[in-house]
Scaffold this active site. Structure first.
Site, mmCIF file in Angstrom:
data_model
loop_
_atom_site.group_PDB
_atom_site.id
_atom_site.type_symbol
_atom_site.label_atom_id
_atom_site.label_comp_id
_atom_site.label_asym_id
_atom_site.label_seq_id
_atom_site.Cartn_x
_atom_site.Cartn_y
_atom_site.Cartn_z
ATOM 1 N N THR A 91 51.247 39.013 56.316
ATOM 2 C CA THR A 91 51.249 38.062 55.192
ATOM 3 C C THR A 91 52.605 37.349 55.149
ATOM 4 O OG1 THR A 91 52.016 39.831 53.738
ATOM 5 C CG2 THR A 91 49.663 39.324 53.659
ATOM 6 N N GLN A 146 43.283 33.348 47.376
ATOM 7 C CA GLN A 146 44.231 34.046 46.497
ATOM 8 C C GLN A 146 45.445 33.160 46.261
ATOM 9 O OE1 GLN A 146 45.158 35.566 44.094
ATOM 10 N NE2 GLN A 146 45.261 37.744 44.596
ATOM 11 N N TYR A 152 46.959 32.936 54.542
ATOM 12 C CA TYR A 152 46.224 34.192 54.771
ATOM 13 C C TYR A 152 44.737 34.005 54.453
ATOM 14 C CZ TYR A 152 45.531 39.319 54.379
ATOM 15 O OH TYR A 152 45.124 40.627 54.521
ATOM 16 N N GLY A 183 39.436 45.092 49.991
ATOM 17 C CA GLY A 183 40.176 44.633 48.823
ATOM 18 C C GLY A 183 41.589 45.173 48.893
HETATM 19 N N1 CAA Z 1 47.214 32.443 39.024
HETATM 20 C C1 CAA Z 1 47.622 31.330 38.377
HETATM 21 N N2 CAA Z 1 48.919 30.994 38.232
HETATM 22 C C2 CAA Z 1 49.836 31.821 38.759
HETATM 23 C C3 CAA Z 1 49.482 32.994 39.437
HETATM 24 C C4 CAA Z 1 48.107 33.298 39.556
HETATM 25 N N3 CAA Z 1 47.671 34.402 40.178
HETATM 26 N N4 CAA Z 1 50.605 33.608 39.864
HETATM 27 C C5 CAA Z 1 51.655 32.821 39.458
HETATM 28 N N5 CAA Z 1 51.177 31.768 38.781
HETATM 29 C C6 CAA Z 1 51.943 30.666 38.203
HETATM 30 C C7 CAA Z 1 53.226 31.182 37.603
HETATM 31 O O1 CAA Z 1 53.010 31.572 36.270
HETATM 32 C C8 CAA Z 1 54.129 29.946 37.722
HETATM 33 O O2 CAA Z 1 53.821 29.040 36.706
HETATM 34 P P1 CAA Z 1 54.942 28.054 36.138
HETATM 35 O O3 CAA Z 1 55.420 27.225 37.299
HETATM 36 O O4 CAA Z 1 54.223 27.287 35.102
HETATM 37 O O5 CAA Z 1 56.011 28.978 35.602
HETATM 38 C C9 CAA Z 1 53.688 29.303 39.020
HETATM 39 O O6 CAA Z 1 52.339 29.786 39.252
HETATM 40 C C10 CAA Z 1 54.567 29.695 40.218
HETATM 41 O O7 CAA Z 1 54.651 31.096 40.235
HETATM 42 P P2 CAA Z 1 55.795 31.817 40.985
HETATM 43 O O8 CAA Z 1 57.101 31.171 40.657
HETATM 44 O O9 CAA Z 1 55.631 33.291 40.779
HETATM 45 O O10 CAA Z 1 55.497 31.454 42.478
HETATM 46 P P3 CAA Z 1 56.162 32.138 43.685
HETATM 47 O O11 CAA Z 1 56.028 31.167 44.803
HETATM 48 O O12 CAA Z 1 57.515 32.656 43.398
HETATM 49 O O13 CAA Z 1 55.285 33.423 43.897
HETATM 50 C C11 CAA Z 1 53.624 34.691 44.982
HETATM 51 C C12 CAA Z 1 54.079 33.325 44.469
HETATM 52 C C13 CAA Z 1 54.789 35.568 45.424
HETATM 53 C C14 CAA Z 1 52.761 34.413 46.165
HETATM 54 C C15 CAA Z 1 52.886 35.398 43.867
HETATM 55 O O14 CAA Z 1 52.020 34.499 43.256
HETATM 56 C C16 CAA Z 1 52.041 36.538 44.414
HETATM 57 O O15 CAA Z 1 52.539 37.598 44.728
HETATM 58 N N6 CAA Z 1 50.717 36.326 44.478
HETATM 59 C C17 CAA Z 1 49.779 37.331 44.949
HETATM 60 C C18 CAA Z 1 49.653 37.276 46.423
HETATM 61 C C19 CAA Z 1 48.754 38.379 46.890
HETATM 62 O O16 CAA Z 1 47.787 38.769 46.238
HETATM 63 N N7 CAA Z 1 49.050 38.896 48.064
HETATM 64 C C20 CAA Z 1 48.252 39.964 48.592
HETATM 65 C C21 CAA Z 1 49.074 40.678 49.631
HETATM 66 S S1 CAA Z 1 48.218 42.091 50.221
HETATM 67 C C22 CAA Z 1 46.961 41.468 51.115
HETATM 68 O O17 CAA Z 1 46.888 40.307 51.386
HETATM 69 C C23 CAA Z 1 45.962 42.466 51.617
HETATM 70 C C24 CAA Z 1 44.587 42.010 51.340
HETATM 71 O O18 CAA Z 1 43.934 41.545 52.248
HETATM 72 C C25 CAA Z 1 44.014 42.183 49.987
#
Ligand code: CAA
Length: 246
Positions: A91, A146, A152, A183
């Protein structure tokens, strides 16, 4: 039942290690492949699987020639590959607006090109012998998308199309091609997410917890069995009910 030879890419990883152990306990000879450069993890893996019919061959799924060499080495040392599990994945999570080209390319290259590189090199032997089981480890996020994972989610969704197209091409030759969409599971990949984001996601899982790698491995074992010959081009979701579709 015939002893089969199984190759697991990303075999030393969170899901990969459990998949190797399950396939070995099913009576297969198992070979894990992963980057040699991950020396510490390779050593830890070799310790964990000590005494089992599980072996390690270094390889890079992102490199076509390396995949060819892995297949040849396994054929020479253990015999023809009957079962291929594509579990290698990375990722590089970030929102699209912040995503660098390299973050897009790396994820597509390892997660999707890697499946092509391995299948392309392993399929001829399977077709010649009229038997094969290919299992691609996709993700629930390839089905739903996601936040923060355009790269990804695209790669994992691409695996579904690849799986169905390849399944059609080899269906009459005894080779099945399926995918599993895990998941959120107890792996380093998931644990490296921020606890906040992870807890929010777990809160949406009907089963109310992360999955165990062994629960994914059980599904691999099911699809890898000789008796699973009528299942092909299918995707099995294993996600605690996070995403339900008809
Ligand atoms: N839905 C809607 N809005 C969201 C959100 C979501 N899920 N997450 C964050 N936001 C919003 C925030 O509130 C923020 O809003 P504002 O600009 O109004 O403040 C905006 O989006 C930006 O958020 P961030 O500053 O947090 O953005 P970032 O770039 O720093 O972080 C990220 C993004 C690190 C990707 C974070 O969103 C994250 O961790 N997301 C989940 C990713 C995920 O599920 N990865 C799975 C890894 S494991 C895997 O992949 C295995 C598998 O197969 C299941």
């Amino acid at each position: 039942m015939k002893k089969r030879v199984a190759l697991v890419t990303g075999g030393i990883g969170g899901l990969g290690t459990e998949i190797c152990k399950q396939l070995a306990s099913d009576g297969n000879t198992v070979v894990a492949t992963d980057l040699a450069a991950r020396t510490e993890r390779v050593q830890a893996f070799i310790k964990v699987v000590d005494g089992l019919d599980i072996h390690f061959v270094p390889g890079d799924v992102g490199d076509f020639e390396s995949c060819k060499a892995v297949v040849r080495q396994i054929e020479a040392e253990h015999g023809a590959i009957d079962i291929l599990v594509n579990a290698a994945g990375i990722t590089r999570d970030t929102t699209l607006r912040k995503m660098e080209c390299a973050q897009w390319r790396d994820v597509l290259h390892i997660n999707l090109d890697g499946v092509f590189n391995m299948c392309r090199n392993a399929v001829d032997g399977m077709l010649e012998r009229g038997y094969g089981r290919i299992i691609n480890i996709s993700s629930v996020n390839g089905q739903t998308g996601q936040f923060g994972q355009t790269n990804y989610s695209a790669a994992k969704a691409g695996m579904h199309g690849f799986t169905m197209a390849m399944a059609r091409e080899v269906a009459r030759k005894g080779v099945t091609v399926n995918s599993i969409s895990p998941g959120y599971c107890e792996t380093a990949m998931v644990m490296s997410m921020s606890a906040d984001v992870r807890n929010k996601i777990v809160g949406q899982v009907p089963v109310g917890r992360l999955g165990k790698p062994s629960e994914i491995a059980r599904t691999v074992s099911f699809l890898a069995a000789e008796e699973a010959g009528f299942i092909t081009g299918a995707n099995i979701p294993v996600n605690g009910g996070l995403f339900m579709s008809s």
